[in-house]
Design an enzyme around this catalytic site. Structure first.
Site, PDB file in Angstrom:
ATOM      1  N   HIS A  31       1.598  -3.646   1.454  1.00 15.70           N
ATOM      2  CA  HIS A  31       0.660  -4.656   0.978  1.00 15.70           C
ATOM      3  C   HIS A  31      -0.661  -4.047   0.524  1.00 15.70           C
ATOM      4  O   HIS A  31      -1.298  -4.556  -0.403  1.00 15.70           O
ATOM      5  CB  HIS A  31       0.404  -5.666   2.105  1.00 15.70           C
ATOM      6  CG  HIS A  31      -0.267  -6.919   1.649  1.00 15.70           C
ATOM      7  ND1 HIS A  31       0.364  -7.845   0.849  1.00 15.70           N
ATOM      8  CD2 HIS A  31      -1.510  -7.408   1.874  1.00 15.70           C
ATOM      9  CE1 HIS A  31      -0.457  -8.857   0.613  1.00 15.70           C
ATOM     10  NE2 HIS A  31      -1.601  -8.606   1.220  1.00 15.70           N
ATOM     11  N   ASP A  70       6.128  -4.044   1.301  1.00 18.84           N
ATOM     12  CA  ASP A  70       5.151  -5.054   1.704  1.00 18.84           C
ATOM     13  C   ASP A  70       5.778  -6.069   2.664  1.00 18.84           C
ATOM     14  O   ASP A  70       6.732  -6.748   2.306  1.00 18.84           O
ATOM     15  CB  ASP A  70       4.638  -5.781   0.454  1.00 18.84           C
ATOM     16  CG  ASP A  70       3.421  -6.654   0.725  1.00 18.84           C
ATOM     17  OD1 ASP A  70       3.199  -7.031   1.884  1.00 18.84           O
ATOM     18  OD2 ASP A  70       2.708  -6.967  -0.244  1.00 18.84           O
ATOM     19  N   SER A 103      -3.003 -10.934  -3.134  1.00 23.54           N
ATOM     20  CA  SER A 103      -2.303 -11.590  -2.045  1.00 23.54           C
ATOM     21  C   SER A 103      -2.406 -13.102  -2.193  1.00 23.54           C
ATOM     22  O   SER A 103      -1.953 -13.653  -3.189  1.00 23.54           O
ATOM     23  CB  SER A 103      -2.854 -11.077  -0.713  1.00 23.54           C
ATOM     24  OG  SER A 103      -2.011 -11.389   0.347  1.00 23.54           O
TER      25      SER A 103
END
Length: 757
Positions: A725, A690, A605
């Site tokens: 995600h 995501d 991320s």
């Protein structure tokens, strides 16, 4: 919501528990696949799979101009908000097929790693039970099942049970009742996650929030806790922030079109969602709402927060008709969190002056009359607090490590707001992780979880009167695991501008030589003031038991060293995050923990942004890089307020609609800084659904790397087409992802011999 999601994956304990013999032996069928690393051998170049041509994304010129600067993005077409464009899906599937082909020659080894990882798990297990009223609540895992069961047992003894008691499981125990079986609910779904499981105060109902896509848009169901019968109507398109306000009322939050939590609602059971009452609408697109209930269960707190400002509203559960009341007005730069005890609100307040926070209290009937309970300190950051009828536990950070200090609180008299004593809980490892757990407000027992990089997750009950800790539950690691075989250390690298950057390290002492020849995996994050404390992950043993050193760089932009540590790694100081990480890598090389030929790096991320930035800046320094769901198209994303998170994150990264931020952001944005040079072996992952980092960012990053890079090292891209995600949802599916990542790292280092597919 922000891109912190990556924190909970690769290096941390939440992804799974797992087998590899501490004697460093392999299962018989896998022994021929393993070898010590030989950097002179390029495994990928000897593999038949390496002869396959990688996918080449088509180029369609797209110009973006600002402040007289023209950027050309030939892969802008990969972004499709509907996620249904056939050309995009075809390209993603081609990338997945290429990745499968490139890894096919080590698939047998990957499967063996998965087997040993899974072999470390006690598959049938229960969590440490939590007492709520007349019941013990806990989660159960079953052999071979991906998901948990939510269970409870009736407490059958007549008197008040000691919190130190182990939940009875023998003949005297009440019958276990399965409230909800996620394995049944997950049937027919590629992805399944419960983001909240809330029991009503009278223990008769349960509200749970369900996500079946990975997009973090939830549906809330209410069921009868005894028979599972649905109660009332469902609540659709909500966040996972839900709380009971009494036995017949739910408070929940919905999102706007860019998935910003912006409205808080009151829902009466039995009514339709369309008739729910909106308690508050946050119209400023830099602010998002969250929800928390006090330990006393008497007040609900709604927080409206940006990245550096937070104000609080409260709802008296016994007077819901009065609506939300303002506890603290919004003051730019002031961050507030709150809870309740007796006749007072307790408040943690951070400001520019008191940047490490102070602890205050005020009467319920005069919230402007505050008293300082714990003042601001230069070297100690107040991170959180937990209230009890007679005590307060304060979670702090000092010198890069968490600490827990417990104070007594009188219930009557003039000293009712006077903290008494101050006992700090001792921890044995030099580096470790501590988190609060649910505790009973009326109890003298504080429950917390503890782990280190050599100590499996452990749940303790701490008697706040006597200072005695009792271990209630430790995660069992099968396969002969012995914590004494492993060494954990804290080292410090010195950044070029002076700050000392902490590094947490673990290795197996009988395998590591510390002469520069050992392989090393360095993890980093460094954003949002997140603290990446060193914790346990059983699957990591599949590397450490192969002679790997594992390290975490606690770089600026994170919160490990206090608020200023974060402030010095954001906005126009963001590059400190990247240079700190490079400094840590150089320290580890200089001090013979590894060499350039043996150092691997990983981040997810916002940590994936870190990976993209440092491989552009110093590609010569690393052999392997793994970037999970990486935030790599920073400038384009932050210029587009229609993308989820953008408006709320201008206070984190800067607003590039302002010239100073535009050019600073452009100078490090990974997609914008790819150049014709050699790069390490790189694995990039993404999730099609995501909502935090759009799949197109890593897709564009890989496409441009393929176009520009001048080496023959592996560049693989894996996009989960049915997840978001946090990738796949099943516990074994997550272990499979670890096995795949480890196989990639070991292949890139030449530590596994390929086999014919």
């Amino acid at each position: 919501m922000f891109r912190l999601g990556g924190v909970s994956s690769f290096p941390l304990p939440f992804a799974g528990r797992l087998f590899f013999s501490p004697l460093f032996s392999l299962p018989p069928l896998a022994s021929h696949l393993f070898a010590r690393p030989n950097p002179s051998v390029s495994i990928s170049s000897t593999s038949a799979a390496s002869m396959a041509a990688p996918p080449v994304a088509k180029k369609a010129r797209h110009e973006m101009e600002m402040f007289g600067d023209v950027r050309v993005d030939n892969y802008y077409w990969l972004r499709d908000d509907s996620r249904s464009n056939p050309d995009v899906l075809s390209h993603l599937k081609a990338e997945n097929a290429y990745t499968d082909l490139m890894m096919s020659d080590v698939k047998q080894f990957e499967d063996k790693i998965y087997a040993e990882i899974r072999g470390r798990i006690k598959e049938d297990d229960i969590s440490a039970p939590v007492r709520r009223g007349s019941y013990y609540y806990y989660e159960r895992t079953l052999t071979g099942k991906e998901y948990v069961q939510h269970c409870r047992r009736l407490i059958t003894n007549d008197g008040p049970a000691s919190v130190f008691d182990v939940m009875p499981t023998g003949p005297e125990a009440s019958e276990e009742h399965v409230i909800l079986d996620e394995n049944i609910k997950a049937q027919g779904h590629d992805y399944y996650s419960i983001g909240a499981f809330k029991v009503s105060p009278n223990n008769k109902l349960v509200a749970y929030a369900e996500d079946t896509k990975g997009d973090e848009i939830y549906t809330v169901y209410v069921i009868d806790a005894e028979n599972g019968t649905p109660v009332g109507t469902t609540l659709k398109e909500v966040t996972s922030d839900i709380e009971w306000a009494g036995d017949d009322t739910l408070i929940y939050i919905t999102m706007d079109e860019i998935l910003r939590p912006d409205k808080v609602w009151l829902h009466k059971l039995g009514s339709d969602q369309s008739s729910d009452h909106c308690l508050y609408h946050e119209k400023d697109d830099k602010f998002s709402l969250d929800l928390q209930i006090s330990e006393s269960k008497q007040y609900l707190f709604v927080g409206s927060e940006s990245k550096n400002t937070r104000s609080i509203f409260y709802l008296d559960v016994s007077k819901k008709e009065s609506g939300l009341m303002t506890l603290t007005p919004r003051v730019y730069g002031v961050d507030i969190s709150a809870s309740h005890r007796g006749n007072h609100f307790f408040i943690k307040r951070r400001s520019e002056e008191f940047y490490n926070s102070e602890l205050l209290a005020c009467p319920l009937d005069n919230v402007s009359e505050t008293k300082v309970l714990l003042p601001h300190r230069e070297s100690v950051k107040i991170q959180d607090f937990q209230l009890f009828n007679d005590h307060i536990a304060v979670y702090e950070r000092e010198n890069g490590l968490p600490k827990v200090t417990v104070y007594g609180l009188p219930t009557t008299g003039e000293s009712i707001l006077q903290l008494q004593g101050g006992r700090t809980i001792d921890f044995v490892d030099p580096v470790y992780s501590v988190d609060s757990e649910e505790s009973e407000f009326s109890s003298k027992i504080l429950r917390f979880s503890y782990s280190s990089m050599r100590t499996p997750p452990s749940v303790y009950d701490y008697d706040m009167n006597t200072g005695t800790s009792v271990l209630k539950k430790i995660e069992k690691v099968l396969g002969g695991f012995d914590a004494s075989n492993y060494v954990t250390e804290r080292k410090w690298a010195v950044a070029s501008d002076g700050p000392r950057v902490p590094i947490s390290i673990v290795y197996r002492k009988d395998l590591v030589k510390l002469d520069g020849s050992d392989p090393l995996l360095l993890y980093g994050y460094g954003s949002y003031e997140a603290c990446i404390d060193p914790s346990f992950k059983a699957s990591r043993l599949s590397l450490v038991d192969r002679g790997f050193i594992f390290a975490i760089a606690h770089i600026r932009g994170g919160g490990e060293m206090g608020r200023q540590w974060y402030e010095n790694g954001k906005l126009l100081k963001k590059k400190n995050t990247f240079t700190d990480f490079i400094t840590c890598a150089e320290y580890l090389i200089e001090n013979k923990y590894c060499s350039k030929e043996k150092i691997c790096i990983n981040g997810r991320s916002a940590g994936g942004l870190l990976m993209g930035a440092v491989v552009n800046m110093r590609p010569d320094l690393f052999r392997v890089a793994v970037a999970g769901v990486p935030f790599v198209d920073v400038l384009t994303t932050m210029l587009d307020p229609s993308i989820p998170l953008t408006t709320s994150e201008w206070e984190e990264w800067g607003d590039p609609r302002k010239e100073e931020f535009y050019f600073y952001m452009k100078s490090y944005s990974p997609v914008d800084n790819i150049k014709a040079q050699n790069y390490p072996n790189i694995l990039v992952t993404a999730g099609l659904n995501d909502p935090r980092v759009m799949y197109s960012e890593p897709a564009k990053f890989v496409a441009k790397l393929r176009e520009m890079k001048t080496d023959d090292n592996m560049l693989l891209f894996k996009c989960e087409l049915g997840a978001g995600h946090f990738s796949k949802s099943g516990r074994f599916e997550k272990l499979q992802e670890d096995a795949f990542t480890y196989a990639f790292i070991l292949k890139a280092l030449g530590m596994v011999a390929p086999t014919s597919s």
